[in-house]
Each structure stands twice: as C-alpha cells, then as structure tokens.
Design an enzyme around this catalytic site. Sequence first.
Site, PDB file in Angstrom:
ATOM      1  N   PHE A   1      60.666 -29.573  50.826  1.00 27.50           N
ATOM      2  CA  PHE A   1      60.809 -28.178  51.257  1.00 27.50           C
ATOM      3  C   PHE A   1      61.488 -28.058  52.620  1.00 27.50           C
ATOM      4  O   PHE A   1      61.968 -26.985  52.985  1.00 27.50           O
ATOM      5  CB  PHE A   1      59.442 -27.474  51.277  1.00 27.50           C
ATOM      6  CG  PHE A   1      58.645 -27.661  52.539  1.00 27.50           C
ATOM      7  CD1 PHE A   1      57.755 -28.699  52.676  1.00 27.50           C
ATOM      8  CD2 PHE A   1      58.795 -26.770  53.599  1.00 27.50           C
ATOM      9  CE1 PHE A   1      57.028 -28.867  53.852  1.00 27.50           C
ATOM     10  CE2 PHE A   1      58.071 -26.927  54.773  1.00 27.50           C
ATOM     11  CZ  PHE A   1      57.185 -27.983  54.904  1.00 27.50           C
ATOM     12  N   LYS A   2      61.539 -29.148  53.365  1.00 28.56           N
ATOM     13  CA  LYS A   2      62.171 -29.108  54.678  1.00 28.56           C
ATOM     14  C   LYS A   2      63.626 -28.616  54.591  1.00 28.56           C
ATOM     15  O   LYS A   2      64.149 -28.054  55.553  1.00 28.56           O
ATOM     16  CB  LYS A   2      62.142 -30.491  55.335  1.00 28.56           C
ATOM     17  CG  LYS A   2      60.774 -31.146  55.434  1.00 28.56           C
ATOM     18  CD  LYS A   2      59.837 -30.376  56.332  1.00 28.56           C
ATOM     19  CE  LYS A   2      58.628 -31.175  56.815  1.00 28.56           C
ATOM     20  NZ  LYS A   2      57.668 -31.613  55.795  1.00 28.56           N
ATOM     21  N   ASP A   3      64.266 -28.838  53.436  1.00 30.42           N
ATOM     22  CA  ASP A   3      65.650 -28.377  53.284  1.00 30.42           C
ATOM     23  C   ASP A   3      65.761 -26.858  53.410  1.00 30.42           C
ATOM     24  O   ASP A   3      66.810 -26.352  53.804  1.00 30.42           O
ATOM     25  CB  ASP A   3      66.195 -28.782  51.906  1.00 30.42           C
ATOM     26  CG  ASP A   3      66.457 -30.275  51.802  1.00 30.42           C
ATOM     27  OD1 ASP A   3      66.848 -30.887  52.808  1.00 30.42           O
ATOM     28  OD2 ASP A   3      66.267 -30.830  50.699  1.00 30.42           O
TER      29      ASP A   3
ATOM     30  N   LEU B   1      66.060 -26.665  57.091  1.00 30.53           N
ATOM     31  CA  LEU B   1      67.008 -27.543  57.789  1.00 30.53           C
ATOM     32  C   LEU B   1      68.429 -27.430  57.252  1.00 30.53           C
ATOM     33  O   LEU B   1      69.363 -27.912  57.882  1.00 30.53           O
ATOM     34  CB  LEU B   1      66.503 -28.973  57.785  1.00 30.53           C
ATOM     35  CG  LEU B   1      65.387 -29.128  58.834  1.00 30.53           C
ATOM     36  CD1 LEU B   1      64.547 -30.356  58.581  1.00 30.53           C
ATOM     37  CD2 LEU B   1      65.970 -29.153  60.241  1.00 30.53           C
TER      38      LEU B   1
ATOM     39  N   THR C   1      61.107 -34.414  57.132  1.00 29.50           N
ATOM     40  CA  THR C   1      61.899 -33.678  58.115  1.00 29.50           C
ATOM     41  C   THR C   1      63.109 -34.500  58.557  1.00 29.50           C
ATOM     42  O   THR C   1      64.213 -33.982  58.692  1.00 29.50           O
ATOM     43  CB  THR C   1      61.054 -33.347  59.361  1.00 29.50           C
ATOM     44  OG1 THR C   1      60.062 -32.410  58.980  1.00 29.50           O
ATOM     45  CG2 THR C   1      61.897 -32.737  60.463  1.00 29.50           C
TER      46      THR C   1
END
Length: 497
Positions: free
Chosen positions: A112-114, A117, A147
Amino acid sequence: MFYNSTRNSSVKVSSAEAITQGISAEGGLFVPESIPELSLDEIKAVGEMKYADRAAYVFSKYLTDFTEAEIHYCTDNAYSTKNFETESISELAHLFDGTYMLELWHGPTCAFKDMALQILPYFLTTSAKKINLDKKIVILVATSGDTGKAALEGFKDVEGTSIMVFYPEDGVSPMQKRQMKTQEGANVGVCAIKGNFDDCQNGVKAIFTNDEVKKALDENGMMFSSANSINWGRLVPQVVYYVSAYAELVKDGEINLGDKINIVVPTGNFGNILAAYYAKHMGVPVNKLICASNINNVLTDFINTGVYDRNRQFYATVSPSMDILISSNLERLLYLMTGRNDAQIREWFGKLASEGRYEVTADVKNKLHEEFCAGFCNDDETKATIHAIYEKYGYTCDTHTAVAVKVYNDYKEATGDTTKTVIASTASPYKFSAAVLEALEGKTSDIDEYDKVDRIAELSKLDIPAALADLRNKPERFNDVIDKSEQKEYVLGKLGI
Ligand SMILES: *Cc1c(COP(=O)(O)O)cnc(C)c1O
C-alpha cells in the site's frame, strides 16, 4: 490551510514547506491547523469520479497553496495505469457478508505504500518549485521493508533528488530484500543496518535533527527530507482511499449514504490508521477504527490501557512491516486528542525517548476508547487465518492483512457488532511468499523463493505481479551492511561531505 508542529504549536508553515521539510526543526510532526470537512453529498459525488480526481478533490482541501493545475499534475501522473495494474487504482474486493477488502497493493512494488509514494515525488518537486528552493533534496528513509522499495521506485531518477534507504538486515522478507538490493536508478542508495526497524528510524530521525549535519548539507547546496509517514505528504494520499472506499460502497449500493462503517487496519507506524482517523473526522461515517497488531503489540496495550511502554521484547514476525515498537504517527493523534497541547506532547515524547514509557490522561484514554478498538495475534494465528479464508472464500491474503482479519473476527465475536466493515489489505501475498505458502499448504517447503511464488499462483489463481516476476533475473547492486552507530558517517560519506 497552514501546518503546525506537534511540539511547537506556534510553528506555522504552508503545505509546500511542510512537505519539503518532512519533519519540523524541533523534532515535531506537521499537522494541518484544522481538519477540513466533507459533506455527505460531496462524498457521494466523489464516488462518480475516477481515482485521480477523487484524490485531487481531497488534496484541494489540504494543499491550499497548490493551484488546481499543480494538484492535477501530481494526481494524473501518479494514479494512472502506467503505474498501477488496475484502472480503479485501489480495489474493493467483496469478501464475505458485509466485509470488504480494500486492496491497496496494485502499484509497482505491491504494497500500500505505493498509494502515497507514487505521488510524493510529485508533491515534493512541485513544493520545492513553489517555494523557490534551489537545493538538491536528499531523501532519507527508514524501512521495515515496504516503504523503502516504494520510495525507491517513486524517487528513482527524479531530477533534483537523491534517496538513501536503510532497512534492518534480518528484519525484512527475502522478496523485500531482493526488491531493494536490485533497485535501478542513478540517484538511489540502499544499506542494511545491524539492528531492527526502530534502530533505523531513530538513526534517520537523529540525522534529520542534527544541526551540524544540516549545516554541512546546506553549505553543499542540499537539504534532507523524509519519505516516511512522518512526512505529511505521505499521509494525505492515504486519507483519499478511505473516502474513496466509502463513496464506492455507496455507489455500489452496499451501504446507504450516511451509514457507518468500521475500518480495520494492520498497523505498525500508525500512519495508515491515522489516515483513516482523518477521513472519519473529515466526515466519512465511521463507527470504530480497529487497530490490528502482531505480537509486537505495544499499540494494543496502549489503546487498552493508556500506557505506552516500549520496554519489551522485540519480535521478528511473519508480518515484518509491522515489527515496530515506536509508532511515530501516534504523536499526531495525541496532539489532536489533547486539544493541540504541544507542551503535553513534548513531555510524553520526551519521556518516551528517555524512559521508553508514558501514560496519557484519563480524558485522552476516554477519547481513545470512543474511537478505537485494538487487538493482536501471533504468527500461528496469522497463518491459520490465511488458511481459513482461503478454504472458505478462495481468497488469498498476505500476512499483514491476515492479522487484520483475525483481529476483526475476534472483535466481531466479542462485540456482536454487525456494522459493515472495510479491512485495509496492505500487501500482495506474493511479497511474503514463504509464510503465505506455508499457510496455504499447511506445511513448510524448501523450494526457492521464486518457485514458491509460482506455487502460490497455482493455488490462488492470482496473477504474479510483473515487478516481482522480473526480480529473478536482476543483478544485485547494493550489499552494504553497517552498524547503527555508523549511520550518520555513512550518509555524509555517500553524499561526499
Ligand atoms: C507499512 C505496512 C503496514 C503498517 O502500516 P503503518 O502505516 O506503518 O501503520 C502494514 N502492512 C504492510 C504490508 C505494510 O507495508
């Protein structure tokens, strides 16, 4: 909209400044001076938009110093099928009666960091331009696995930036390690630390707030910023998908406009669940925010007792992205819950640094109990949950998401609450292939990482993400391992200072 620091309420900066600085000079985190509101009609209207426009709508409430064109430049570049495997960017999978999996892992690094980011580099370079910053921005990242890779992909070859990522040597999955060691790009660096995530994060925070280091960078035409969720530019994109998910449920007729939902989040640094809290306070009807932890259950204890105590054993688990004992974003929540009392925050977080422990007031405890529920589970329960939902629904989830499912099932059983519930699904099962395959088959297997991926594909019928399939043949570029005491010198050395 201006931004204050949790440790000094008189600090007042624009969003462009908050995003470029990452963290406030005295060590506090930036928070918007108020929480903007969305009416139910606005939320409903958001459901008619494509994801990039949903995001732009939410951002326009927070990034008021950005023009509409600047916001759309960021959202259109970040949230497209160039970067994400699905048109809808985040997918809402209907799992079982009244439970929905908010799949946030269809981006380039499969976590989910995408969601944040992919857009942060656009926010950052746009912000730098707006405030006429003529310095090179050096991004330092501490990562528990996801991350780091997402930030590397977001910032690789972005002009005017360079990025350096630190991860715990033995604290990430083999796939996560391969993803980082093979990273491409001319402006990237990756280094392992002999220590855990908290060591990496403490080191990065110490470098950020070291005046000598800052001065040295300044003299060399550089400045630091952060891609961790201490940066507001990481958090605000995460608010979007909760608004979006609610709007989607209304649009699909799963709920009526105004009905409350529960949101369950597998939690580590408290960023993702804090975004859900912001969505709630913007106006998304939410009953309970359910905070799910693995056996590093410092947050479960905190929410249940009001005592935050990091003096405890640290465990490496099958959900490594949640192996964290110092959850940075709690500072933002407590700042809000104390009525923006910066003196109180300085006291508690001072105690956390010196004694590893603090206890909040009765008033804050009450507020915590009103808004949150918390639970945790161990690795065996995590794997049993992956197995159970695969058997029951043919759905394969990763180890972090499984923690959330287990904690939610416990919550439901204990409370009898039948409110419809969104579970944040935070990573592709392929990223944690060893534990996922073991869970699916009920036994360990000694085939290699990539054969495990193939086997999961046979069982789950899920497509193998192209980015993970490619890893097999990529050369490793980064093999440095250092002691945590060497982090500062390492950074300065790499920057040629
Ligand atoms: C980062 C991460 C988490 C924890 O999210 P926080 O915002 O740090 O609480 C959970 N699951 C996965 C897969 C992650 O990568």
